[in-house]
Motif scaffolding. Structure first.
Motif, PDB file in Angstrom:
ATOM      1  N   SER A  52       0.859  -1.187   0.000  1.00 50.51           N
ATOM      2  CA  SER A  52       0.000   0.000   0.000  1.00 50.51           C
ATOM      3  C   SER A  52       0.888   1.228   0.000  1.00 50.51           C
ATOM      4  O   SER A  52       1.737   1.376   0.878  1.00 50.51           O
ATOM      5  N   ILE A  53       0.687   2.101  -0.990  1.00 51.03           N
ATOM      6  CA  ILE A  53       1.514   3.291  -1.143  1.00 51.03           C
ATOM      7  C   ILE A  53       0.619   4.517  -1.048  1.00 51.03           C
ATOM      8  O   ILE A  53      -0.415   4.596  -1.718  1.00 51.03           O
ATOM      9  N   ALA A  54       1.019   5.474  -0.216  1.00 49.73           N
ATOM     10  CA  ALA A  54       0.269   6.726  -0.075  1.00 49.73           C
ATOM     11  C   ALA A  54       0.587   7.619  -1.268  1.00 49.73           C
ATOM     12  O   ALA A  54       1.712   8.085  -1.418  1.00 49.73           O
ATOM     13  N   VAL A  55      -0.404   7.850  -2.103  1.00 47.45           N
ATOM     14  CA  VAL A  55      -0.203   8.632  -3.329  1.00 47.45           C
ATOM     15  C   VAL A  55      -1.194   9.792  -3.384  1.00 47.45           C
ATOM     16  O   VAL A  55      -1.823  10.036  -4.415  1.00 47.45           O
ATOM     17  N   ALA A  56      -1.310  10.517  -2.271  1.00 43.84           N
ATOM     18  CA  ALA A  56      -2.235  11.655  -2.211  1.00 43.84           C
ATOM     19  C   ALA A  56      -1.870  12.661  -3.293  1.00 43.84           C
ATOM     20  O   ALA A  56      -0.703  12.984  -3.498  1.00 43.84           O
ATOM     21  N   GLY A  57      -2.876  13.138  -3.988  1.00 47.38           N
ATOM     22  CA  GLY A  57      -2.667  14.141  -5.028  1.00 47.38           C
ATOM     23  C   GLY A  57      -2.471  13.554  -6.410  1.00 47.38           C
ATOM     24  O   GLY A  57      -2.459  14.290  -7.389  1.00 47.38           O
ATOM     25  N   PHE A  58      -2.313  12.234  -6.519  1.00 45.03           N
ATOM     26  CA  PHE A  58      -2.144  11.582  -7.813  1.00 45.03           C
ATOM     27  C   PHE A  58      -3.423  10.851  -8.180  1.00 45.03           C
ATOM     28  O   PHE A  58      -4.032  10.184  -7.339  1.00 45.03           O
ATOM     29  N   GLU A  61      -4.591   7.935 -13.460  1.00 43.83           N
ATOM     30  CA  GLU A  61      -3.943   8.181 -14.754  1.00 43.83           C
ATOM     31  C   GLU A  61      -2.505   8.685 -14.604  1.00 43.83           C
ATOM     32  O   GLU A  61      -1.721   8.630 -15.555  1.00 43.83           O
ATOM     33  N   ASP A  62      -2.139   9.167 -13.410  1.00 40.39           N
ATOM     34  CA  ASP A  62      -0.782   9.657 -13.160  1.00 40.39           C
ATOM     35  C   ASP A  62       0.161   8.549 -12.700  1.00 40.39           C
ATOM     36  O   ASP A  62       1.370   8.747 -12.640  1.00 40.39           O
ATOM     37  N   LEU A  63      -0.394   7.385 -12.351  1.00 37.68           N
ATOM     38  CA  LEU A  63       0.388   6.295 -11.767  1.00 37.68           C
ATOM     39  C   LEU A  63       0.690   5.218 -12.793  1.00 37.68           C
ATOM     40  O   LEU A  63      -0.091   4.979 -13.707  1.00 37.68           O
ATOM     41  N   LYS A  78       3.045  13.734 -12.216  1.00 40.79           N
ATOM     42  CA  LYS A  78       1.880  14.613 -12.226  1.00 40.79           C
ATOM     43  C   LYS A  78       1.941  15.481 -13.465  1.00 40.79           C
ATOM     44  O   LYS A  78       2.961  16.097 -13.766  1.00 40.79           O
ATOM     45  N   GLY A  79       0.831  15.514 -14.204  1.00 41.84           N
ATOM     46  CA  GLY A  79       0.756  16.368 -15.377  1.00 41.84           C
ATOM     47  C   GLY A  79       0.703  17.837 -14.973  1.00 41.84           C
ATOM     48  O   GLY A  79       0.434  18.181 -13.823  1.00 41.84           O
TER      49      GLY A  79
END
Length: 154
Positions: A52-58, A61-63, A78-79
């Motif tokens: 589990s990876i914290a990817v707040a703000g992504f 489609e950015d991952l 991030k675009g």
């Protein structure tokens, strides 16, 4: 200060080169590891795991989640934002990252989900039938014997 010579391991074993390579990689990597983004690795069953990876703000489609050369590579970029923003305080990092996880033999990625700012990657160890323990039946051969009386009458 940690200097280990793994040469005896290489010359005294056959087929354990992956373990020696892993030890080389771990011991030679004295550089500080990045802490962004934070992640957890949990064992969900005997042969199942979840990263589990914290990817707040992504967004999804950015991952990117890829498996290549026995490594799980998770990256994000991030675009560019359409509207410029003026931040008074910016505490949510959305900088690009790449995180690698080395996978053991027979571990495969079975799925990935992105929910509530967390990327969950499910893994499963699947041991091929040829490598699983199996029971060997023992055949019983009846001895070819002589009669109890010994010799035949002549």
């Amino acid at each position: 200060m940690r200097n280990f010579d793994l040469a005896p391991l290489y010359r005294a074993t056959v087929g354990f080169d992956q373990i020696a390579d892993l030890m080389d990689r771990v011991l030679a990597n004295d550089a500080p590891q990045p802490t962004y983004p934070p992640y957890n690795i949990e064992k969900t069953a005997d042969d199942a795991y979840r990263i589990s990876i914290a990817v707040a703000g992504f967004g999804a489609e950015d991952l990117s989640v890829e498996v290549k050369e026995k490594a799980l590579v998770v990256s994000a970029r991030k675009g560019d934002e359409d509207t410029p923003r003026t931040y008074l305080h910016r505490g949510i990092a959305t900088r690009a990252f790449e995180r690698r996880f080395h996978l053991a033999d027979h571990v495969r990625v079975v799925g990935a989900t992105h929910t509530d700012g967390m990327l969950h990657i499910d893994l499963k160890r699947e041991i091929p039938e040829a490598l699983k323990p199996r029971r060997i039946e023992i055949a019983s051969i009846k001895p070819v014997g002589q009669s109890i009386e010994g010799h035949a009458n002549a």
